[in-house]
Design a protein around this motif. Sequence first.
Motif, PDB file in Angstrom:
ATOM      1  N   ASP A  97      33.544  47.679  46.733  1.00  0.00           N
ATOM      2  CA  ASP A  97      34.033  46.430  47.324  1.00  0.00           C
ATOM      3  C   ASP A  97      32.941  45.366  47.452  1.00  0.00           C
ATOM      4  OD1 ASP A  97      36.633  47.324  47.534  1.00  0.00           O
ATOM      5  OD2 ASP A  97      36.513  47.766  49.677  1.00  0.00           O
ATOM      6  N   LYS A  98      31.732  45.785  47.822  1.00  0.00           N
ATOM      7  CA  LYS A  98      30.644  44.818  48.006  1.00  0.00           C
ATOM      8  C   LYS A  98      30.358  44.067  46.700  1.00  0.00           C
ATOM      9  CE  LYS A  98      25.841  44.467  49.500  1.00  0.00           C
ATOM     10  NZ  LYS A  98      24.660  45.200  49.966  1.00  0.00           N
ATOM     11  N   GLU A  99      30.241  44.794  45.609  1.00  0.00           N
ATOM     12  CA  GLU A  99      29.924  44.142  44.339  1.00  0.00           C
ATOM     13  C   GLU A  99      31.099  43.326  43.799  1.00  0.00           C
ATOM     14  OE1 GLU A  99      28.092  44.723  39.922  1.00  0.00           O
ATOM     15  OE2 GLU A  99      27.937  46.366  41.341  1.00  0.00           O
ATOM     16  N   ILE A 100      32.323  43.837  43.912  1.00  0.00           N
ATOM     17  CA  ILE A 100      33.460  43.081  43.389  1.00  0.00           C
ATOM     18  C   ILE A 100      33.657  41.812  44.206  1.00  0.00           C
ATOM     19  CG2 ILE A 100      35.397  44.117  44.653  1.00  0.00           C
ATOM     20  CD1 ILE A 100      35.361  43.348  40.915  1.00  0.00           C
ATOM     21  N   ARG A 101      33.344  41.863  45.498  1.00  0.00           N
ATOM     22  CA  ARG A 101      33.424  40.652  46.320  1.00  0.00           C
ATOM     23  C   ARG A 101      32.419  39.610  45.829  1.00  0.00           C
ATOM     24  NH1 ARG A 101      33.131  40.241  52.918  1.00  0.00           N
ATOM     25  NH2 ARG A 101      33.282  37.975  52.982  1.00  0.00           N
ATOM     26  N   ALA A 102      31.199  40.047  45.512  1.00  0.00           N
ATOM     27  CA  ALA A 102      30.171  39.119  45.011  1.00  0.00           C
ATOM     28  C   ALA A 102      30.593  38.511  43.671  1.00  0.00           C
ATOM     29  CB  ALA A 102      28.830  39.849  44.871  1.00  0.00           C
ATOM     30  N   ILE A 103      31.169  39.313  42.794  1.00  0.00           N
ATOM     31  CA  ILE A 103      31.646  38.809  41.495  1.00  0.00           C
ATOM     32  C   ILE A 103      32.792  37.828  41.703  1.00  0.00           C
ATOM     33  CG2 ILE A 103      32.815  39.461  39.348  1.00  0.00           C
ATOM     34  CD1 ILE A 103      31.225  42.158  39.565  1.00  0.00           C
ATOM     35  N   ASN A 104      33.717  38.163  42.575  1.00  0.00           N
ATOM     36  CA  ASN A 104      34.861  37.306  42.866  1.00  0.00           C
ATOM     37  C   ASN A 104      34.390  35.957  43.425  1.00  0.00           C
ATOM     38  OD1 ASN A 104      37.649  36.839  42.920  1.00  0.00           O
ATOM     39  ND2 ASN A 104      37.945  37.847  44.881  1.00  0.00           N
ATOM     40  N   LYS A 105      33.408  35.995  44.304  1.00  0.00           N
ATOM     41  CA  LYS A 105      32.873  34.763  44.901  1.00  0.00           C
ATOM     42  C   LYS A 105      32.128  33.923  43.861  1.00  0.00           C
ATOM     43  CE  LYS A 105      30.210  33.106  48.825  1.00  0.00           C
ATOM     44  NZ  LYS A 105      29.425  33.497  50.015  1.00  0.00           N
ATOM     45  N   LYS A 106      31.319  34.577  43.051  1.00  0.00           N
ATOM     46  CA  LYS A 106      30.512  33.856  42.055  1.00  0.00           C
ATOM     47  C   LYS A 106      31.379  33.168  41.006  1.00  0.00           C
ATOM     48  CE  LYS A 106      26.964  34.551  38.539  1.00  0.00           C
ATOM     49  NZ  LYS A 106      26.015  35.499  37.954  1.00  0.00           N
ATOM     50  N   PHE A 107      32.343  33.873  40.457  1.00  0.00           N
ATOM     51  CA  PHE A 107      33.106  33.333  39.333  1.00  0.00           C
ATOM     52  C   PHE A 107      34.403  32.625  39.727  1.00  0.00           C
ATOM     53  CE2 PHE A 107      30.454  36.579  37.339  1.00  0.00           C
ATOM     54  CZ  PHE A 107      29.892  35.829  36.322  1.00  0.00           C
ATOM     55  N   LEU A 108      35.030  33.060  40.814  1.00  0.00           N
ATOM     56  CA  LEU A 108      36.333  32.494  41.175  1.00  0.00           C
ATOM     57  C   LEU A 108      36.330  31.775  42.520  1.00  0.00           C
ATOM     58  CD1 LEU A 108      38.579  35.450  39.955  1.00  0.00           C
ATOM     59  CD2 LEU A 108      38.044  33.322  38.760  1.00  0.00           C
ATOM     60  N   LYS A 109      35.168  31.780  43.204  1.00  0.00           N
ATOM     61  CA  LYS A 109      35.021  31.105  44.500  1.00  0.00           C
ATOM     62  C   LYS A 109      35.935  31.682  45.577  1.00  0.00           C
ATOM     63  CE  LYS A 109      32.291  28.190  42.376  1.00  0.00           C
ATOM     64  NZ  LYS A 109      31.273  28.905  41.678  1.00  0.00           N
ATOM     65  N   HIS A 110      36.263  32.986  45.477  1.00  0.00           N
ATOM     66  CA  HIS A 110      37.058  33.680  46.487  1.00  0.00           C
ATOM     67  C   HIS A 110      36.137  34.659  47.206  1.00  0.00           C
ATOM     68  CE1 HIS A 110      40.662  33.138  43.535  1.00  0.00           C
ATOM     69  NE2 HIS A 110      40.405  32.027  44.190  1.00  0.00           N
ATOM     70  N   ASP A 111      35.977  34.490  48.503  1.00  0.00           N
ATOM     71  CA  ASP A 111      35.037  35.314  49.262  1.00  0.00           C
ATOM     72  C   ASP A 111      35.723  36.531  49.877  1.00  0.00           C
ATOM     73  OD1 ASP A 111      32.729  36.213  50.440  1.00  0.00           O
ATOM     74  OD2 ASP A 111      32.735  34.733  52.057  1.00  0.00           O
ATOM     75  N   TYR A 112      36.233  37.411  49.007  1.00  0.00           N
ATOM     76  CA  TYR A 112      36.852  38.653  49.457  1.00  0.00           C
ATOM     77  C   TYR A 112      36.869  39.654  48.301  1.00  0.00           C
ATOM     78  CZ  TYR A 112      40.890  36.260  47.353  1.00  0.00           C
ATOM     79  OH  TYR A 112      41.718  35.562  46.505  1.00  0.00           O
ATOM     80  N   ALA A 113      36.957  40.915  48.666  1.00  0.00           N
ATOM     81  CA  ALA A 113      37.063  41.976  47.657  1.00  0.00           C
ATOM     82  C   ALA A 113      38.480  41.962  47.072  1.00  0.00           C
ATOM     83  CB  ALA A 113      36.770  43.335  48.285  1.00  0.00           C
ATOM     84  N   THR A 114      38.596  42.491  45.875  1.00  0.00           N
ATOM     85  CA  THR A 114      39.887  42.562  45.205  1.00  0.00           C
ATOM     86  C   THR A 114      39.923  43.807  44.338  1.00  0.00           C
ATOM     87  OG1 THR A 114      41.460  41.326  43.831  1.00  0.00           O
ATOM     88  CG2 THR A 114      39.129  41.121  43.261  1.00  0.00           C
ATOM     89  N   ASP A 115      41.098  44.205  43.906  1.00  0.00           N
ATOM     90  CA  ASP A 115      41.230  45.387  43.055  1.00  0.00           C
ATOM     91  C   ASP A 115      40.925  45.098  41.598  1.00  0.00           C
ATOM     92  OD1 ASP A 115      41.969  46.953  45.198  1.00  0.00           O
ATOM     93  OD2 ASP A 115      44.085  46.637  44.884  1.00  0.00           O
ATOM     94  N   VAL A 116      41.316  43.897  41.123  1.00  0.00           N
ATOM     95  CA  VAL A 116      41.202  43.559  39.706  1.00  0.00           C
ATOM     96  C   VAL A 116      40.773  42.104  39.548  1.00  0.00           C
ATOM     97  CG1 VAL A 116      42.448  43.309  37.524  1.00  0.00           C
ATOM     98  CG2 VAL A 116      43.011  45.201  39.065  1.00  0.00           C
ATOM     99  N   ILE A 117      39.860  41.874  38.636  1.00  0.00           N
ATOM    100  CA  ILE A 117      39.530  40.517  38.188  1.00  0.00           C
ATOM    101  C   ILE A 117      39.626  40.553  36.675  1.00  0.00           C
ATOM    102  CG2 ILE A 117      37.790  38.716  37.978  1.00  0.00           C
ATOM    103  CD1 ILE A 117      36.571  39.665  40.575  1.00  0.00           C
ATOM    104  N   SER A 118      40.320  39.596  36.126  1.00  0.00           N
ATOM    105  CA  SER A 118      40.410  39.553  34.650  1.00  0.00           C
ATOM    106  C   SER A 118      40.004  38.161  34.173  1.00  0.00           C
ATOM    107  CB  SER A 118      41.819  39.901  34.178  1.00  0.00           C
ATOM    108  OG  SER A 118      42.742  38.957  34.665  1.00  0.00           O
ATOM    109  N   PHE A 119      39.338  38.141  33.054  1.00  0.00           N
ATOM    110  CA  PHE A 119      38.903  36.873  32.443  1.00  0.00           C
ATOM    111  C   PHE A 119      39.425  36.826  31.030  1.00  0.00           C
ATOM    112  CE2 PHE A 119      35.652  37.975  35.567  1.00  0.00           C
ATOM    113  CZ  PHE A 119      35.553  36.810  36.286  1.00  0.00           C
TER     114      PHE A 119
END
Length: 71
Positions: free
Chosen positions: A49-71
């Motif tokens: 969760d910690k790393e996916i939250r950082a990725i979500n914040k960096k690329f999508l500007k959402h400051d929360y964990a998520t199950d899936v991110i797709s590009f």
Amino acid sequence: MRSKTADIKVQRKQIAHDVPEAWVRRVITTTLAAEKSKKRFVSVLLTNDKEIRAINKKFLKHDYATDVISF
């Protein structure tokens, strides 16, 4: 791994449970074949969760964990 349908890359980073890489590859290959997808590149990151939250914040500007991110 190269298959007829995809170039598949699976990475594991900071995960607590083990998901077999062979299973992940089989699911991707089966899904792409069922969709009659042309040759594609698929990259999967299994992380916490910690790393996916950082990725979500960096690329999508959402400051929360998520199950899936797709590009």
